[in-house]
Design a protein around this motif. Structure first.
Motif, short mmCIF file in Angstrom:
data_model
loop_
_atom_site.label_atom_id
_atom_site.label_comp_id
_atom_site.label_asym_id
_atom_site.label_seq_id
_atom_site.Cartn_x
_atom_site.Cartn_y
_atom_site.Cartn_z
N GLU A 1 -30.83 32.84 6.06
CA GLU A 1 -31.87 32.25 4.97
C GLU A 1 -32.02 30.76 4.37
O GLU A 1 -32.89 30.22 3.83
N GLN A 2 -30.73 30.32 4.49
CA GLN A 2 -30.68 28.78 3.85
C GLN A 2 -30.79 27.89 5.08
O GLN A 2 -30.54 26.65 4.90
N LEU A 3 -31.14 28.18 6.20
CA LEU A 3 -31.21 27.20 7.46
C LEU A 3 -32.59 26.50 7.08
O LEU A 3 -33.49 27.16 6.87
N LYS A 4 -32.33 25.13 7.45
CA LYS A 4 -33.59 24.34 7.12
C LYS A 4 -33.47 23.11 8.19
O LYS A 4 -32.46 22.69 8.55
N ASN A 5 -34.78 22.94 8.74
CA ASN A 5 -35.16 22.25 9.71
C ASN A 5 -35.38 21.07 8.90
O ASN A 5 -36.46 20.82 8.09
N PRO A 6 -35.13 19.58 9.13
CA PRO A 6 -35.34 18.59 8.54
C PRO A 6 -37.00 17.79 9.07
O PRO A 6 -37.63 17.40 8.05
N SER A 7 -37.36 18.38 10.08
CA SER A 7 -38.77 17.89 10.44
C SER A 7 -39.16 18.77 11.68
O SER A 7 -38.24 19.54 12.47
N GLY A 8 -40.52 18.70 12.00
CA GLY A 8 -40.93 19.12 13.16
C GLY A 8 -40.54 18.55 14.57
O GLY A 8 -40.72 19.00 15.66
N GLU A 9 -39.79 17.67 14.34
CA GLU A 9 -39.17 16.73 15.57
C GLU A 9 -37.90 17.43 15.79
O GLU A 9 -36.88 16.75 16.83
N THR A 10 -37.34 18.48 15.01
CA THR A 10 -35.75 18.86 15.29
C THR A 10 -35.65 20.22 15.49
O THR A 10 -36.82 21.15 15.24
N ALA A 11 -34.95 20.90 16.08
CA ALA A 11 -34.75 22.33 16.34
C ALA A 11 -33.29 22.62 16.55
O ALA A 11 -32.27 21.83 16.73
N PHE A 12 -33.02 23.82 16.01
CA PHE A 12 -31.71 24.49 16.48
C PHE A 12 -31.37 25.15 17.87
O PHE A 12 -32.59 25.66 18.08
N LEU A 13 -30.43 24.87 18.71
CA LEU A 13 -30.23 25.60 19.87
C LEU A 13 -29.57 26.85 19.53
O LEU A 13 -28.29 26.75 18.75
N ASN A 14 -30.04 28.07 19.58
CA ASN A 14 -29.39 29.56 19.16
C ASN A 14 -28.70 29.72 20.32
O ASN A 14 -29.05 30.26 21.40
N ILE A 15 -27.28 29.57 20.31
CA ILE A 15 -26.42 30.06 21.45
C ILE A 15 -25.56 31.13 20.92
O ILE A 15 -25.22 31.48 19.61
N LEU A 16 -25.39 32.16 21.88
CA LEU A 16 -24.21 32.91 21.67
C LEU A 16 -22.75 32.72 22.41
O LEU A 16 -21.72 32.40 21.85
N ASP A 17 -22.82 32.69 23.64
CA ASP A 17 -21.79 32.44 24.65
C ASP A 17 -22.28 31.14 25.03
O ASP A 17 -23.36 30.92 25.53
N THR A 18 -20.94 30.32 25.37
CA THR A 18 -21.30 28.95 26.60
C THR A 18 -20.19 28.97 27.36
O THR A 18 -19.26 29.86 27.53
N HIS A 19 -19.85 27.90 28.11
CA HIS A 19 -19.04 27.35 28.84
C HIS A 19 -17.54 27.19 28.15
O HIS A 19 -16.48 27.47 28.59
N ASP A 20 -17.63 26.91 26.94
CA ASP A 20 -16.64 27.05 25.79
C ASP A 20 -16.33 28.27 25.09
O ASP A 20 -16.97 29.24 25.52
N GLY A 21 -15.42 28.22 24.28
CA GLY A 21 -15.12 29.55 23.51
C GLY A 21 -16.14 29.73 22.46
O GLY A 21 -17.07 28.93 22.19
N ILE A 22 -16.15 30.86 21.46
CA ILE A 22 -16.74 30.92 20.33
C ILE A 22 -15.99 30.30 19.30
O ILE A 22 -14.94 30.79 18.69
#
Length: 574
Positions: free
Chosen positions: A328-349
């Motif tokens: 609910e509190q996530l905010k994007n500073p502009s339309g030029e930015t985005a979050f990458l929504n990851i769950l698992d990656t090559h690294d750990g959690i």
């Protein structure tokens, strides 16, 4: 095109980092470099930076193997199964290296011959957009620069941060430095000039670069432009929070590290504005989002690092309250930015991102549960000199399952739970990221850990192409059901403008076990209500009066929406 206004701002930043004289000299050299590059490179026109069709696959170049050129095997697999679902491939470091699965680079510009060559990368690039790592905090101690440093070559004398017995930092200074590992911060090396102690943030054979030397920055810019010339669409800047060191501080997230990212953004704005920057900053959330700057002057993207541990906590407890409040509190500073929504990656959690969101007790219980599920835990040094968990190491499938047969639900429920968690990352505002092992529902690779001693290798299993295809095509296999269930979710996501990374997002608090969102297209014409039951019990949520069409089940429902255990419903109003 070289922009005068951006040039002026870049000069100010260089002077801030290096002082008036050195800053201006660095600026002159940088402008020369950019003019040469601009003569040979034509930037592409970008209609929009982000789209609902954006889905990123993370994989190593040799994770799928079939012959001497694994990158070709990856391309063949991706063309056959992922072409219309995934549009970007994050090809993890594929350059010459000596350890750390590519992140200990010995040559920034040569493709590791065990993976293929630049021609193989070009073939992959013809089919997909490409994300490449710019590993700019450190190099292998086998890298040419460090070998010359050890030989006493004055040109490379200040490419690294080193001390000898005459100027060793005090224990108090070293204690203040944030340590993401248990290894020593300073590693002893024999050089022609005697014994030197070199700064090593990560493994002891990875030596940190010294950005107090402007020549190091110019070298890294040269590497970045080389990658751009090879057609890279997204540059992932690795380990950015550690770039600038200043004794007496934590040496983490210093202003100078942000300035370096801003300079790289200025350069791309001038010569390759279609290329995006992703900053990898596995730090507390408030520090991570600061790398987006004002929305136009720093990174285009950062990872949503709190998402994986918060989602695991929600599944373990059947309670999505923390996850809902955080989203609910996530905010994007502009339309030029985005979050990458990851769950698992090559690294750990990673666990740093949820400090202050989950309580210490909640984190401890989650870590204990992950170990019961067959996971491992990697530790970091605490400020008090002790140890604390840094990340959980396991595949996403094993993270959500119990290894004990007496408590393990049937396979159908396991798959539903797995896909429900995956659906959340696809529905959230931002760009979804899929790790190859996660796409396949891979199991923990304890054998891989035994071979290397690296906990992260538990989730870095490789696959033979023919065996993998056989498993995927076996309709009775778990891999088949996970793989095609996941692809079905992706197809639904990329077909709906409401899931645009810069569309609207509203959190609905309908039931603590049901993660609920309203997603709206940027033009506000299309809406999807995304419901995800994270419990093993049936739940009912009440929506506004009307008829709804479920994109997942292809069935209609009314305002009283029932969800079975771990059921996902993405609803459009009729």
């Amino acid at each position: 095109m070289i922009d005068g206004e951006i040039e002026s701002e870049m000069l100010e930043k260089l002077v801030f980092l290096y002082g008036d004289d050195r800053g201006k000299r660095a600026y002159v050299e940088l402008v020369k470099m950019l003019k040469r590059f601009s003569k040979e490179f034509t930037p592409r026109i970008l209609s929009e930076r982000f789209s609902e069709k954006d889905v990123v696959l993370i994989t190593y170049g040799d994770m799928i193997r079939d012959g001497p050129h694994p990158i070709r095997a990856l391309t063949a697999f991706a063309k056959k199964y992922l072409k219309s679902k995934v549009n970007t491939i994050h090809l993890l470091p594929f350059f010459q290296y000596d350890s750390d699965r590519g992140f200990s680079i010995t040559d920034y510009k040569e493709v590791d011959s065990r993976l293929g060559d630049w021609g193989d990368v070009a073939e992959l690039k013809e089919e997909f957009k490409l994300m490449v790592d710019l590993v700019l905090n450190h190099v292998s101690d086998k890298h040419y620069w460090f070998q010359e440093f050890k030989k006493g070559n004055a040109q490379y004398g200040d490419y690294f941060i080193w001390f000898d017995e005459s100027n060793m930092p005090s224990k108090e200074q070293l204690k203040k430095v944030f340590r993401p590992r248990l290894t020593p911060l300073l590693t002893r090396y024999e050089t022609v000039e005697g014994e030197k102690y070199v700064w090593t943030t990560f493994p002891c054979n990875q030596v940190d670069l010294n950005y107090r030397n402007e020549k190091v920055l110019l070298e890294v810019v040269d590497v970045m432009l080389f990658y751009v010339s090879k057609g890279v669409n997204i540059l992932r800047l690795d380990a950015v929070p550690y770039l600038w060191k200043e004794l007496g501080t934590s040496c983490l997230n210093l202003k100078q590290s942000h300035i370096i990212v801003q300079i790289l953004r200025d350069i791309l704005n001038m010569v390759a504005p279609h290329v995006s920057i992703l900053v990898e900053a596995n730090v507390p959330h408030k520090d991570n989002v600061e790398y987006l700057g004002d929305g136009r002057n720093e990174a285009h993207m950062v990872y949503n690092f709190p998402l994986p541990p918060l989602l695991i906590h929600a599944v373990y407890t059947g309670d999505a309250s923390h996850l809902l409040k955080w989203v609910e509190q996530l905010k994007n500073p502009s339309g030029e930015t985005a979050f990458l929504n990851i769950l698992d990656t090559h690294d750990g959690i990673g666990l740093l991102a949820v400090k202050g969101i989950l309580s210490e007790m909640e984190m401890e219980e989650m870590v204990e549960r992950s170990v019961e599920n067959g996971g491992l835990v990697s530790y970091m040094k605490s400020p008090d000199g002790g140890e604390s968990p840094y990340e959980m190491n396991m595949t996403w499938w094993c993270a959500l399952q119990s290894p004990h047969s007496s408590t393990r639900p049937d396979l159908e429920i396991q798959i539903k739970r797995y896909l429900a968690s995956r659906a959340i990352a696809l529905a959230l505002k931002g760009v979804p990221v899929v790790y190859l092992n996660g796409l396949l529902g891979a199991l923990n690779d304890h054998e891989g850990v035994e071979k290397t001693g690296n906990n992260r290798d538990i989730n870095r299993k490789n696959f033979n192409l023919k065996d993998l295809v056989k498993e995927i095509e076996d309709k009775n296999s778990r891999t088949h059901k996970v793989f095609y269930g996941y692809l079905n979710l992706i197809e639904n996501r990329i077909s709906e403008k409401a899931f645009h990374p810069n569309g609207g997002q509203e959190v609905l608090f309908l039931n603590k076990s049901v993660f609920s969102l309203v997603r709206t297209s940027p033009d506000k014409r299309e809406t999807v209500i995304a419901l995800h039951n994270l419990s093993n019990r049936r739940k009912t949520v009440n929506l506004e009066e009307g008829f709804y069409y479920d994109l997942i089940s292809r069935k209609q429902c009314r305002k009283n929406v029932e969800l079975g255990p771990y059921q996902v419903r993405w609803l459009k109003r009729k």
